[in-house]
Design a protein around this motif. Structure first.
Motif, mmCIF file in Angstrom:
data_model
loop_
_atom_site.group_PDB
_atom_site.id
_atom_site.type_symbol
_atom_site.label_atom_id
_atom_site.label_comp_id
_atom_site.label_asym_id
_atom_site.label_seq_id
_atom_site.Cartn_x
_atom_site.Cartn_y
_atom_site.Cartn_z
ATOM 1 N N GLU A 247 -3.991 -65.604 -33.333
ATOM 2 C CA GLU A 247 -3.255 -65.919 -34.566
ATOM 3 C C GLU A 247 -2.784 -64.638 -35.257
ATOM 4 O O GLU A 247 -1.637 -64.550 -35.716
ATOM 5 C CB GLU A 247 -4.139 -66.729 -35.512
ATOM 6 C CG GLU A 247 -3.509 -67.040 -36.841
ATOM 7 C CD GLU A 247 -2.703 -68.325 -36.856
ATOM 8 O OE1 GLU A 247 -1.883 -68.491 -37.777
ATOM 9 O OE2 GLU A 247 -2.885 -69.158 -35.954
ATOM 10 N N HIS A 248 -3.654 -63.637 -35.321
ATOM 11 C CA HIS A 248 -3.287 -62.355 -35.934
ATOM 12 C C HIS A 248 -2.104 -61.724 -35.202
ATOM 13 O O HIS A 248 -1.145 -61.251 -35.829
ATOM 14 C CB HIS A 248 -4.488 -61.401 -35.948
ATOM 15 C CG HIS A 248 -4.160 -60.028 -36.413
ATOM 16 N ND1 HIS A 248 -3.870 -59.737 -37.724
ATOM 17 C CD2 HIS A 248 -4.050 -58.869 -35.732
ATOM 18 C CE1 HIS A 248 -3.594 -58.447 -37.831
ATOM 19 N NE2 HIS A 248 -3.688 -57.903 -36.633
ATOM 20 N N ALA B 108 0.174 -63.283 -33.312
ATOM 21 C CA ALA B 108 1.369 -64.107 -33.498
ATOM 22 C C ALA B 108 2.008 -63.839 -34.860
ATOM 23 O O ALA B 108 3.240 -63.723 -34.965
ATOM 24 C CB ALA B 108 1.028 -65.588 -33.347
ATOM 25 N N ARG B 109 1.205 -63.721 -35.900
ATOM 26 C CA ARG B 109 1.753 -63.445 -37.231
ATOM 27 C C ARG B 109 2.349 -62.044 -37.312
ATOM 28 O O ARG B 109 3.381 -61.834 -37.956
ATOM 29 C CB ARG B 109 0.681 -63.636 -38.294
ATOM 30 C CG ARG B 109 0.306 -65.095 -38.483
ATOM 31 C CD ARG B 109 -0.798 -65.250 -39.537
ATOM 32 N NE ARG B 109 -1.164 -66.619 -39.705
ATOM 33 C CZ ARG B 109 -0.546 -67.460 -40.538
ATOM 34 N NH1 ARG B 109 0.467 -67.046 -41.258
ATOM 35 N NH2 ARG B 109 -0.948 -68.708 -40.636
ATOM 36 N N SER B 110 1.733 -61.082 -36.637
ATOM 37 C CA SER B 110 2.262 -59.715 -36.610
ATOM 38 C C SER B 110 3.560 -59.655 -35.814
ATOM 39 O O SER B 110 4.523 -59.000 -36.223
ATOM 40 C CB SER B 110 1.239 -58.762 -35.996
ATOM 41 O OG SER B 110 0.062 -58.743 -36.770
ATOM 42 N N TRP C 249 5.660 -62.009 -35.380
ATOM 43 C CA TRP C 249 6.703 -62.710 -36.140
ATOM 44 C C TRP C 249 7.537 -61.708 -36.929
ATOM 45 O O TRP C 249 8.765 -61.784 -36.955
ATOM 46 C CB TRP C 249 6.054 -63.723 -37.075
ATOM 47 C CG TRP C 249 6.997 -64.683 -37.715
ATOM 48 C CD1 TRP C 249 7.987 -64.405 -38.616
ATOM 49 C CD2 TRP C 249 7.050 -66.084 -37.490
ATOM 50 N NE1 TRP C 249 8.634 -65.550 -38.986
ATOM 51 C CE2 TRP C 249 8.077 -66.601 -38.309
ATOM 52 C CE3 TRP C 249 6.310 -66.963 -36.707
ATOM 53 C CZ2 TRP C 249 8.391 -67.939 -38.344
ATOM 54 C CZ3 TRP C 249 6.621 -68.298 -36.746
ATOM 55 C CH2 TRP C 249 7.651 -68.780 -37.546
ATOM 56 N N ARG C 250 6.870 -60.768 -37.587
ATOM 57 C CA ARG C 250 7.574 -59.780 -38.416
ATOM 58 C C ARG C 250 8.536 -58.939 -37.584
ATOM 59 O O ARG C 250 9.647 -58.631 -38.010
ATOM 60 C CB ARG C 250 6.574 -58.884 -39.138
ATOM 61 C CG ARG C 250 5.787 -59.606 -40.193
ATOM 62 C CD ARG C 250 4.872 -58.637 -40.954
ATOM 63 N NE ARG C 250 3.844 -59.376 -41.631
ATOM 64 C CZ ARG C 250 2.589 -59.461 -41.228
ATOM 65 N NH1 ARG C 250 2.191 -58.820 -40.162
ATOM 66 N NH2 ARG C 250 1.711 -60.169 -41.906
ATOM 67 N N ARG D 299 8.802 -69.437 -33.168
ATOM 68 C CA ARG D 299 7.731 -70.445 -33.220
ATOM 69 C C ARG D 299 6.546 -69.951 -32.397
ATOM 70 O O ARG D 299 6.716 -69.171 -31.472
ATOM 71 C CB ARG D 299 8.193 -71.761 -32.607
ATOM 72 C CG ARG D 299 9.343 -72.414 -33.296
ATOM 73 C CD ARG D 299 9.733 -73.652 -32.546
ATOM 74 N NE ARG D 299 10.780 -74.370 -33.242
ATOM 75 C CZ ARG D 299 11.231 -75.539 -32.870
ATOM 76 N NH1 ARG D 299 10.741 -76.143 -31.815
ATOM 77 N NH2 ARG D 299 12.176 -76.133 -33.552
ATOM 78 N N TYR D 300 5.376 -70.465 -32.730
ATOM 79 C CA TYR D 300 4.230 -70.221 -31.849
ATOM 80 C C TYR D 300 3.268 -71.388 -31.927
ATOM 81 O O TYR D 300 3.247 -72.140 -32.898
ATOM 82 C CB TYR D 300 3.535 -68.892 -32.161
ATOM 83 C CG TYR D 300 2.781 -68.820 -33.463
ATOM 84 C CD1 TYR D 300 1.436 -69.161 -33.529
ATOM 85 C CD2 TYR D 300 3.400 -68.376 -34.630
ATOM 86 C CE1 TYR D 300 0.731 -69.074 -34.719
ATOM 87 C CE2 TYR D 300 2.706 -68.274 -35.823
ATOM 88 C CZ TYR D 300 1.377 -68.621 -35.851
ATOM 89 O OH TYR D 300 0.676 -68.530 -37.031
#
Length: 163
Positions: free
Chosen positions: A106-107, A109-111, A113-114, A126-127
């Protein structure tokens, strides 16, 4: 990590086509593994995006250039493996990963994204996380295994056949 042989570009699945539950498909163009590529506390992660302003030969250039992005994710704690998928019928690229632990996935994927937001079409990133599932298990699921399969557009992330 490359010099010590910990990061490997394997060819076992390269060239194969992966089918998804939304009816799309994409070809595996690279596979990256850290060590043997498997996790104890596995979490499969599927990421998708469409590049902004890339057409025709630009897709070939992107696939070649993407090798330079390898250090961005193999250095994240918990990375184990990635299948790199070429653009599908909708121009959507995917990465199918295995991570050590859902929180680490999750960490990442969020990183990611940026970073992807800088080069991707608006709203295309998307993930999907699948805690407790190995990447190879996710990519080889079959309907007889009793797994629920979403249909339609929400099924962009779910492989329905092995690569």
């Amino acid at each position: 990590m490359l010099a010590r042989g910990r990061v490997r570009l394997t060819r076992g699945r390269v060239g194969s086509r992966m089918l998804f539950a939304d009816g799309s498909s994409a070809r595996v163009y690279r596979e990256t593994r850290l060590g043997d590529g498997t996790a104890v506390d596995a979490c499969a992660l599927v990421v998708a995006f469409r590049l902004r302003g890339v057409h025709g030969r630009g897709h070939t250039l992107f696939r070649w250039e993407s090798i330079l992005n390898t250090p961005l994710f193999v250095g994240f704690p918990g990375f184990r493996s990635k299948l790199w998928l070429a653009a599908d019928e909708h121009g959507r690229y995917r990465g199918v990963y295995e991570w050590e632990g859902a929180e680490r996935a999750e960490h990442y994927a969020r990183s990611l994204w940026r970073v992807l937001a800088l080069v991707s079409a608006r709203g295309s990133i998307r993930y999907a996380l699948q805690p407790g599932v190995h990447r190879d298990e996710l990519t080889s699921r079959s309907p007889r295994r009793g797994r629920t399969r979403p249909g339609g557009e929400d099924a962009w992330w779910l492989p329905v056949g092995p690569p």
